[in-house]
Scaffold this motif. Structure first.
Motif, mmCIF file in Angstrom:
data_model
loop_
_atom_site.group_PDB
_atom_site.id
_atom_site.type_symbol
_atom_site.label_atom_id
_atom_site.label_comp_id
_atom_site.label_asym_id
_atom_site.label_seq_id
_atom_site.Cartn_x
_atom_site.Cartn_y
_atom_site.Cartn_z
ATOM 1 N N THR A 195 0.830 -1.206 0.000
ATOM 2 C CA THR A 195 0.000 0.000 0.000
ATOM 3 C C THR A 195 0.864 1.255 0.000
ATOM 4 O OG1 THR A 195 -1.662 -1.243 1.248
ATOM 5 C CG2 THR A 195 -1.927 1.148 1.155
ATOM 6 N N SER A 248 4.142 -12.098 -6.559
ATOM 7 C CA SER A 248 3.030 -12.602 -5.761
ATOM 8 C C SER A 248 3.219 -14.088 -5.519
ATOM 9 C CB SER A 248 1.717 -12.288 -6.491
ATOM 10 O OG SER A 248 0.592 -12.617 -5.696
ATOM 11 N N ASP A 264 -3.874 -3.340 -8.284
ATOM 12 C CA ASP A 264 -4.830 -3.193 -9.392
ATOM 13 C C ASP A 264 -5.663 -1.920 -9.228
ATOM 14 O OD1 ASP A 264 -3.917 -5.515 -10.525
ATOM 15 O OD2 ASP A 264 -5.538 -6.771 -9.741
ATOM 16 N N TRP A 265 -6.117 -1.658 -8.019
ATOM 17 C CA TRP A 265 -6.908 -0.444 -7.772
ATOM 18 C C TRP A 265 -6.086 0.824 -7.999
ATOM 19 C CZ3 TRP A 265 -8.618 -2.567 -2.367
ATOM 20 C CH2 TRP A 265 -9.561 -3.599 -2.549
ATOM 21 N N TRP A 292 -2.882 -11.832 -1.790
ATOM 22 C CA TRP A 292 -4.147 -11.615 -2.514
ATOM 23 C C TRP A 292 -4.586 -10.157 -2.374
ATOM 24 C CZ3 TRP A 292 -9.168 -10.022 -2.146
ATOM 25 C CH2 TRP A 292 -10.056 -10.468 -3.133
ATOM 26 N N LEU A 293 -4.541 -9.635 -1.152
ATOM 27 C CA LEU A 293 -4.963 -8.253 -0.907
ATOM 28 C C LEU A 293 -4.017 -7.258 -1.579
ATOM 29 C CD1 LEU A 293 -5.946 -8.624 2.842
ATOM 30 C CD2 LEU A 293 -7.522 -8.170 0.945
ATOM 31 N N HIS A 325 1.613 -8.917 -12.486
ATOM 32 C CA HIS A 325 1.655 -9.838 -11.351
ATOM 33 C C HIS A 325 2.358 -11.121 -11.770
ATOM 34 C CE1 HIS A 325 -0.923 -7.296 -8.985
ATOM 35 N NE2 HIS A 325 -1.902 -7.371 -9.866
ATOM 36 N N THR A 385 -10.306 -16.666 -3.328
ATOM 37 C CA THR A 385 -11.417 -15.740 -3.517
ATOM 38 C C THR A 385 -11.345 -14.673 -2.419
ATOM 39 O OG1 THR A 385 -12.976 -16.881 -2.044
ATOM 40 C CG2 THR A 385 -12.827 -17.675 -4.336
ATOM 41 N N ALA A 386 -12.242 -13.714 -2.476
ATOM 42 C CA ALA A 386 -12.254 -12.643 -1.482
ATOM 43 C C ALA A 386 -12.544 -13.162 -0.081
ATOM 44 C CB ALA A 386 -13.287 -11.587 -1.864
ATOM 45 N N GLU A 399 -2.371 -7.649 -4.308
ATOM 46 C CA GLU A 399 -2.711 -7.592 -5.734
ATOM 47 C C GLU A 399 -3.918 -6.687 -5.971
ATOM 48 O OE1 GLU A 399 -2.994 -10.911 -8.236
ATOM 49 O OE2 GLU A 399 -1.201 -11.934 -7.480
ATOM 50 N N GLN A 400 -4.894 -6.745 -5.080
ATOM 51 C CA GLN A 400 -6.060 -5.864 -5.229
ATOM 52 C C GLN A 400 -5.632 -4.393 -5.149
ATOM 53 O OE1 GLN A 400 -8.794 -7.843 -5.929
ATOM 54 N NE2 GLN A 400 -7.213 -9.382 -5.541
#
Length: 306
Positions: free
Chosen positions: A87, A106, A135-136, A128-129, A143, A114-115, A131-132
């Motif tokens: 972040t 990653s 992407d955001w 996983w988080l 990745h 999944t989420a 990568e989100q």
């Protein structure tokens, strides 16, 4: 080479060090961001890299390290700070960076998540988080998701010890299959992306070894490479996990290693992907080739000629 292709690599070791060796061979300039001045930092400077002091969790040092950088590799050792670091990097790169690519190391388990899935380790959830977040961020991200590394202690020092003691590889993987990959192959993919980012932006590359094997087949590859019999011993999971605290790992790492073993036993690592060959043009090396190149490690020999 263009003058504006400076690559930022965090940390002085691990996959990043191998990526540097690949880039150095192509005359790509590299800046390392390390947490302290030490012998490794001095060695990197001697090899031609720029070295700055910083910390992926401290925004001001990340922003400073990004100055003049157009390409960045993001990775950390297994750490509870992984999501925080991702972040910080994403926000600093958005505010102060001019990145053409952010190559994110990653994990392939993310491809199966999944989420709301709960079977994975804390570390896998952080990947996983992260990568989100990337992407955001809208940054030009690639990745890179390798499966388990051949270079981990599971397949190197721990295997070498049991091979020397009794000719076995002792792990709690049951009949689960796996397709471990060498750090060298992962580094080749990352270096390829960093050298010429444009074709790769937005891609997700899954990386495995050339085939998926059960542990008896893995032991057979060790046997062929070493020229001596090696067999697989299936250790009860509880017995194996009870030994982990003796290795002195932090709790976050211990939980991750224990989860990897459990997921192997559940056959979650039975997967193959051709990402290495697709990106680099050369297939990933086999388990046999990896072991053969390290015969002295596995057989307990010392070399006199280096």
């Amino acid at each position: 080479m263009a003058a504006n292709n400076l690559v930022l690599i965090p940390g002085a070791g691990g996959v990043g060090r191998t990526v540097f060796e690949q880039l150095r061979a192509q005359d790509v300039p590299v800046r390392f961001m390390v947490r302290r001045e030490d012998e490794r930092a001095a060695e990197l400077r001697a090899l031609g890299a720029e070295v700055v002091i910083g910390d992926l969790t401290r925004p001001e040092t990340v922003a400073a390290a990004l100055h003049g950088v157009t390409r960045m590799y993001f990775a950390m050792r297994v750490s509870a700070d992984h999501l925080l670091a991702a972040t910080v990097v994403a926000s600093a790169a958005r505010a102060y960076g001019k990145l053409e690519v952010l190559a994110d190391l990653s994990q392939m388990t993310v491809s199966q998540m999944t989420a709301t899935s709960t079977e994975e380790s804390h570390q896998q959830r952080l990947h996983w988080l992260a990568e989100q977040v990337f992407d955001w961020s809208g940054l030009p991200v690639v990745h890179i998701r390798p499966t388990a590394f051949l270079d981990t202690p599971l397949f190197t020092t721990m295997a070498a010890r049991s091979i020397q003691e009794n000719g076995t590889i002792a792990l709690p993987f049951g009949t689960g299959r796996t397709s471990p990959i060498a750090v060298d192959d992962v580094a080749r993919v990352i270096a390829t992306v960093l050298r010429d980012p444009a074709p790769h932006i937005g891609q997700v590359y899954e990386l495995t070894g050339p085939r998926s094997v059960d542990m008896t087949e893995l032991a057979a590859e060790f046997s062929r490479a070493l020229g001596r019999p090696v067999t697989y011993t299936d250790v009860p999971p509880q017995t194996w996990q009870a030994q982990l605290p003796k290795l002195g790992m932090p709790p976050h790492l211990e939980q991750h290693v224990a989860t990897m073993a459990r997921l192997h036993r559940a056959n979650r690592y039975d997967r193959t992907a051709d990402g290495v060959e697709r990106v680099t043009g050369t297939p990933a090396q086999s388990i046999e080739a990896f072991v053969a190149a390290r015969r002295d490690l596995y057989l307990g020999r010392t070399t006199s000629n280096g």
